[in-house]
Structure formats: structure tokens, C-alpha cells
Design an enzyme around this catalytic site. Structure first.
Site, short mmCIF file in Angstrom:
data_model
loop_
_atom_site.label_atom_id
_atom_site.label_comp_id
_atom_site.label_asym_id
_atom_site.label_seq_id
_atom_site.Cartn_x
_atom_site.Cartn_y
_atom_site.Cartn_z
N SER A 128 -9.15 12.96 -0.50
CA SER A 128 -9.28 11.72 -1.27
C SER A 128 -10.36 11.87 -2.32
O SER A 128 -11.34 12.60 -2.13
CB SER A 128 -9.66 10.60 -0.30
N TYR A 152 -15.75 6.59 6.34
CA TYR A 152 -14.42 7.12 6.05
C TYR A 152 -14.53 8.34 5.14
O TYR A 152 -13.94 9.40 5.41
CB TYR A 152 -13.54 6.04 5.40
N LYS A 156 -13.52 12.67 5.46
CA LYS A 156 -12.75 13.55 4.55
C LYS A 156 -13.58 14.78 4.18
O LYS A 156 -13.06 15.90 4.12
CB LYS A 156 -12.32 12.79 3.29
N ARG A 294 -17.80 -6.18 -5.60
CA ARG A 294 -17.74 -5.77 -4.19
C ARG A 294 -18.79 -4.69 -3.96
O ARG A 294 -18.91 -3.75 -4.77
CB ARG A 294 -16.33 -5.22 -3.91
P1 NAD Z 1 -1.12 4.89 6.41
O1 NAD Z 1 -2.06 4.14 7.29
O2 NAD Z 1 0.05 4.18 5.85
O3 NAD Z 1 -0.61 6.21 7.14
C1 NAD Z 1 -1.37 6.94 8.06
C2 NAD Z 1 -0.44 7.30 9.22
O4 NAD Z 1 -1.17 8.09 10.16
C3 NAD Z 1 0.06 6.05 9.95
O5 NAD Z 1 1.45 6.14 10.12
C4 NAD Z 1 -0.68 6.11 11.28
O6 NAD Z 1 0.04 5.51 12.33
C5 NAD Z 1 -0.88 7.61 11.46
N1 NAD Z 1 -2.02 7.98 12.31
C6 NAD Z 1 -3.31 7.60 12.19
N2 NAD Z 1 -4.05 8.16 13.15
C7 NAD Z 1 -3.22 8.92 13.90
C8 NAD Z 1 -3.38 9.74 15.05
N3 NAD Z 1 -4.57 9.87 15.65
N4 NAD Z 1 -2.32 10.40 15.53
C9 NAD Z 1 -1.10 10.27 14.96
N5 NAD Z 1 -0.87 9.49 13.88
C10 NAD Z 1 -1.92 8.83 13.37
O7 NAD Z 1 -2.02 5.50 5.23
P2 NAD Z 1 -1.57 6.31 3.94
O8 NAD Z 1 -1.98 5.50 2.76
O9 NAD Z 1 -0.18 6.78 4.06
O10 NAD Z 1 -2.59 7.53 4.03
C11 NAD Z 1 -2.20 8.81 4.48
C12 NAD Z 1 -3.38 9.75 4.34
O11 NAD Z 1 -3.79 9.79 2.97
C13 NAD Z 1 -4.62 9.33 5.14
O12 NAD Z 1 -5.20 10.49 5.69
C14 NAD Z 1 -5.53 8.72 4.09
O13 NAD Z 1 -6.88 8.84 4.43
C15 NAD Z 1 -5.19 9.55 2.86
N6 NAD Z 1 -5.46 8.86 1.59
C16 NAD Z 1 -4.88 7.65 1.34
C17 NAD Z 1 -5.18 6.99 0.15
C18 NAD Z 1 -4.60 5.63 -0.15
O14 NAD Z 1 -5.17 4.92 -0.98
N7 NAD Z 1 -3.49 5.22 0.45
C19 NAD Z 1 -6.03 7.58 -0.80
C20 NAD Z 1 -6.59 8.82 -0.50
C21 NAD Z 1 -6.29 9.47 0.71
C1 WQD Z 2 -9.20 -0.89 -6.84
C2 WQD Z 2 -9.87 -1.80 -7.88
C3 WQD Z 2 -11.66 -3.10 -6.96
C4 WQD Z 2 -9.08 -5.53 -4.35
C5 WQD Z 2 -10.03 2.88 -2.29
C6 WQD Z 2 -10.80 3.55 -1.17
C7 WQD Z 2 -11.03 5.00 -1.48
C8 WQD Z 2 -9.71 5.71 -1.79
C9 WQD Z 2 -9.04 5.01 -2.93
C10 WQD Z 2 -8.62 6.48 0.24
C11 WQD Z 2 -11.39 -1.82 -7.75
C12 WQD Z 2 -10.53 -4.00 -7.42
C13 WQD Z 2 -9.53 -4.61 -5.27
C14 WQD Z 2 -9.21 -6.90 -4.64
C15 WQD Z 2 -10.20 -6.33 -6.76
N1 WQD Z 2 -8.78 5.63 -0.67
N2 WQD Z 2 -10.08 -5.00 -6.45
N3 WQD Z 2 -9.75 -7.25 -5.83
O1 WQD Z 2 -11.89 0.89 -4.53
O2 WQD Z 2 -10.62 2.65 -5.80
O3 WQD Z 2 -10.84 2.83 -3.41
O4 WQD Z 2 -8.85 3.63 -2.59
O5 WQD Z 2 -9.10 7.56 0.36
O6 WQD Z 2 -11.64 5.58 -0.37
O7 WQD Z 2 -12.05 2.89 -1.00
O8 WQD Z 2 -9.36 1.01 -4.39
O9 WQD Z 2 -7.57 -0.67 -4.25
O10 WQD Z 2 -9.76 -1.14 -3.07
O11 WQD Z 2 -9.69 -1.22 -5.54
O12 WQD Z 2 -10.69 -6.70 -7.82
O13 WQD Z 2 -8.85 -7.78 -3.83
O14 WQD Z 2 -9.44 -3.15 -7.65
O15 WQD Z 2 -12.92 -3.66 -7.22
O16 WQD Z 2 -11.91 -1.95 -9.06
P1 WQD Z 2 -10.76 1.80 -4.59
P2 WQD Z 2 -9.05 -0.54 -4.23
#
Ligand code: NAD
Ligand code: WQD
Length: 336
Positions: A128, A152, A156, A294
């Protein structure tokens, strides 16, 4: 067409994993999902099968369960693992740092031990942009300093370091950590998408709930940031583009040791850019009110996405209009 081999997708029933499964299948591999459904629905598995046009196998297991992981690898030879399983809610990670460490970091240790036992040497990992901490320069390239600003993010970073050591221990191991920016949108079929439980943390699912009338208005976190309209700027990337990035990484793993690559579009979009595009494209109103900033937010964060293009030949194809259209189509066609 004969399968090119099986790919284990931990967290394969989640938002990103379900889209990756579709792209993996489209490229001729057999996706095998593994999920404990702690943040996803069992019904996703059938819907992935519907998109793919054939049933998809899912193993219900927790990555921390060594016996279950051994059984998973023992059941089918796996060409590689795409490791998406993890907890990702920043606020929850502050309240429960031990849970996040146990699930994400220890879970990865157990997974790697099982891979070693069965000689599986390739991994694509869901990292991430959070590993960059507070942005010190823009756009953010892969040499930007690393640092965690919440538990969190620390998980990572810990996992990336663990994967460094794992790759270093054996010349035959290949890892690609994909550092996602802000994934949004849904598959064009509207069968799979993002449906977080409860009140969403992230912007797009919040906007969707407001547009559906389930929440009264969007609270915009700050209108006085040093950005083009005063609201926070991020690099939103369509989840289908992101999913394609996993397949190109998978197919080039053997030329990698442990490469860390950004997946973003390179474009910075504000909260109001997203809200206005959502209203225009979908013909719905998204009432909003500018409120306080925030805690822990940055004014702007967006990727330098050039390494993905050079190294993987990948670049995002879909734009903001596609993201808001597909997010809305999924929300209005599904039962969630
Ligand atoms: P999500 O919560 O939709 O998917 C995660 C999945 O992992 C879920 O289906 C959950 O049930 C499963 N899971 C969690 N812990 C587990 C465990 N111990 N054993 C088996 N399954 C488990 O989230 P997502 O958005 O699809 O994210 C997927 C990955 O991408 C995560 O590792 C997250 O940290 C990373 N990521 C997500 C974002 C985002 O904004 N969505 C951004 C950067 C990184
Ligand atoms: C996006 C923008 C908020 C909600 C998150 C995780 C980060 C990574 C990426 C996983 C920002 C604004 C949001 C709301 C708002 N994920 N906002 N009102 O902050 O980039 O990061 O996703 O790895 O770890 O923290 O994403 O979607 O929360 O916010 O104004 O109700 O929207 O301030 O500018 P962010 P976000």
C-alpha cells in the site's frame, strides 16, 4: 483451453481479490480463493464464478491456521500466491494493534512457512501507499522514504521487510509487492464490487451510501488544504486496472527478486472532483458539508506510476468517470 496452472489468492473473496480472480482466470490461470470471510461475503465466490463463466474453487480458511494452509497447498500444486488477505481499517488498527499484527504479519509468516514446505516460490503481495507515511514530495516514487503513521501501515512495512528476508534466503524465490494507491470502482458486470460492512471509512463507499440516501450527507474532511479546491487530493485507481496489474506482475515474477512497484494513475483528484464527477455521470445528488480535517490526513498523495510502466508495461486505462459509473452500477444492482 488448458489451464496454465493454479494461483492461490489469499483474501480472494475481498474487494480487490475478487477482481484479481477474474483477471487471473481471463489470462488462462486457475484462481483458487482462500478466505476466512471476516470482511467479505460467501456469495462473492459464486459471483466471481458467474463473471468468469465457470465455478471458482474457494477454500474457507484463516491464513494463521498452519494446518489449514498445509492442507490448501497439499490439495493442488500452486504456481504462485497472490497474497491479499489482511485487515485494512486504519482506525480499527489504532484501537487493536495486536489484532492487526497477528492477522497481517503473523498470518504472512504462517503462509510463507506453508509455501516453503510445498516448494511454492512466487508471491505477489498487496502492499500500500501507506508505507510512504506522510508524503515528503510529490509525486511519490518508490524511492520515497518509508515510514508508518498507524499500526495498519506498520503491518505493511513489516511484511515488506519479511518478504525481503524470504527472497534473500533463496535465489529461486520471486516476490513483487504492489503498492496500491486508492482503489475504487467495480467490475463492469456489476456482479462484484466494494461493499464494506457498516459505516465506510473510505471516500467512494461513503459517497455511494450518501447517493443512495442511506447516509444524510458526506462530511468532507477539510476545505482549507493547499490543493486546487481546498479538499484532499488522492490517486484513485479503478479496481479493474489494479487487478490487471497483478496479472502482469505474476507473469514477470521470474525476472524479479523482491520488487516494490506503485500501482496508481499518477493523477491527483480532490474530494470535490470525485463528488462532482459522481453527480454528473450518475445523475444523482451527493449532499456534502465541509467539516474539519481528519487527524493523520495528508493534503495530497499521488503516485509516480512510471516504474510500473517501465517494469511491467502496465498503465491505468480507466478514468474517474469509469470509476464513479461502475461504483454506482454495482451499488444499485446488488442487494447490499
Ligand atoms: P477486503 O477487506 O475487501 O479484502 C480482504 C480479504 O481478506 C477479505 O475477504 C477478508 O475476509 C480476508 N481476510 C482477512 N484476514 C484474513 C485471514 N486471516 N485469513 C484469511 N482471509 C482473511 O479488502 P481489500 O480492499 O480487497 O484489500 C485487499 C488487500 O489490499 C489488503 O491486504 C489491503 O491491506 C490491501 N490494500 C487495500 C487498499 C484499499 O484501499 N482497498 C489499499 C492498499 C492496500
Ligand atoms: C480519501 C480522501 C479524505 C472520507 C486510505 C488508507 C490508506 C490506503 C489508502 C490501504 C481524503 C477524504 C474521506 C470521508 C472525506 N489504504 N474523505 N470524507 O485517506 O487516502 O487512505 O486508503 O492501504 O492506508 O488510510 O483514503 O478514502 O479514507 O480518503 O473527505 O468521509 O477523501 O480526507 O482526502 P486515504 P480515504
Amino acid at each position: 483451453m488448458a489451464s496454465r496452472g493454479s494461483i492461490l489468492l489469499t483474501g480472494g473473496a475481498g474487494f480487490i481479490g475478487s477482481h484479481v480472480a477474474v483477471e487471473v482466470a481471463a489470462a488462462g490461470w486457475t484462481p483458487v480463493l482462500l478466505d476466512n470471510f471476516c470482511t467479505s461475503e460467501r456469495s462473492v465466490v459464486a459471483r466471481v464464478g458467474e463473471v468468469v463463466g465457470a465455478p471458482v474453487r474457494c477454500i474457507e480458511a484463516d491464513i494463521r491456521d498452519a494446518q489449514a494452509m498445509r492442507a490448501a497447498f497439499g490439495s493442488t500444486p500452486m504456481h504462485a500466491v497472490i497474497h491479499l488477505a489482511g485487515l485494512k481499517a486504519v482506525g480499527e488498527s489504532v484501537e487493536k494493534p495486536e489484532l492487526y499484527h497477528d492477522n497481517n504479519v503473523r498470518g504472512t509468516e504462517v503462509l510463507l512457512a506453508a509455501m516453503d514446505e510445498f516448494g511454492v516460490r512466487r508471491m505477489v503481495f498487496s502492499s500500500s501507499c501507506t508505507v510512504y507515511g506522510m508524503p515528503q514530495r510529490l509525486p511519490i516514487d518508490e524511492s520515497h522514504p518509508l515510514g508508518a503513521i498507524n499500526p495498519y501501515g506498520q503491518t505493511k512495512l513489516d511484511i515488506e521487510r519479511m518478504l525481503d528476508r524470504w527472497a534473500d534466503a533463496c535465489i529461486d524465490r520471486h516476490v513483487c509487492s504492489l503498492r496500491y494507491f486508492n482503489p475504487v470502482g467495480a467490475h463492469a458486470s456489476a456482479l462484484i464490487g466494494e461493499s464494506p460492512l457498516g459505516i465506510p471509512n473510505n471516500l467512494m463507499p461513503f459517497v455511494v451510501k450518501v447517493a443512495r440516501g442511506e447516509l444524510p450527507e458526506l462530511g468532507v474532511f477539510g476545505g482549507d488544504w493547499p490543493t486546487h479546491d481546498g479538499t484532499g487530493v488522492r490517486d484513485y485507481i479503478h479496481v479493474v486496472d489494479l487487478a490487471r496489474g497483478h496479472v502482469v506482475a505474476l507473469e514477470q515474477l521470474d525476472s524479479m527478486h523482491h520488487d516494490c512497484i506503485n500501482l496508481g494513475t499518477g493523477a491527483g483528484l480532490s474530494v470535490l472532483d470525485v463528488v462532482h464527477a459522481f453527480e454528473r455521470v450518475n445523475g444523482v445528488k451527493v449532499p456534502y458539508a465541509i467539516g474539519p480535517r481528519r487527524a493523520g490526513d495528508a493534503a495530497a498523495a499521488y503516485a509516480d506510476a512510471s516504474l510500473a510502466e517501465q517494469r511491467l508495461g502496465w498503465r491505468a486505462r480507466l478514468g474517474l468517470d469509469d470509476m464513479v459509473r461502475d461504483a454506482w452500477a454495482f451499488a444499485t444492482r446488488s442487494a447490499c
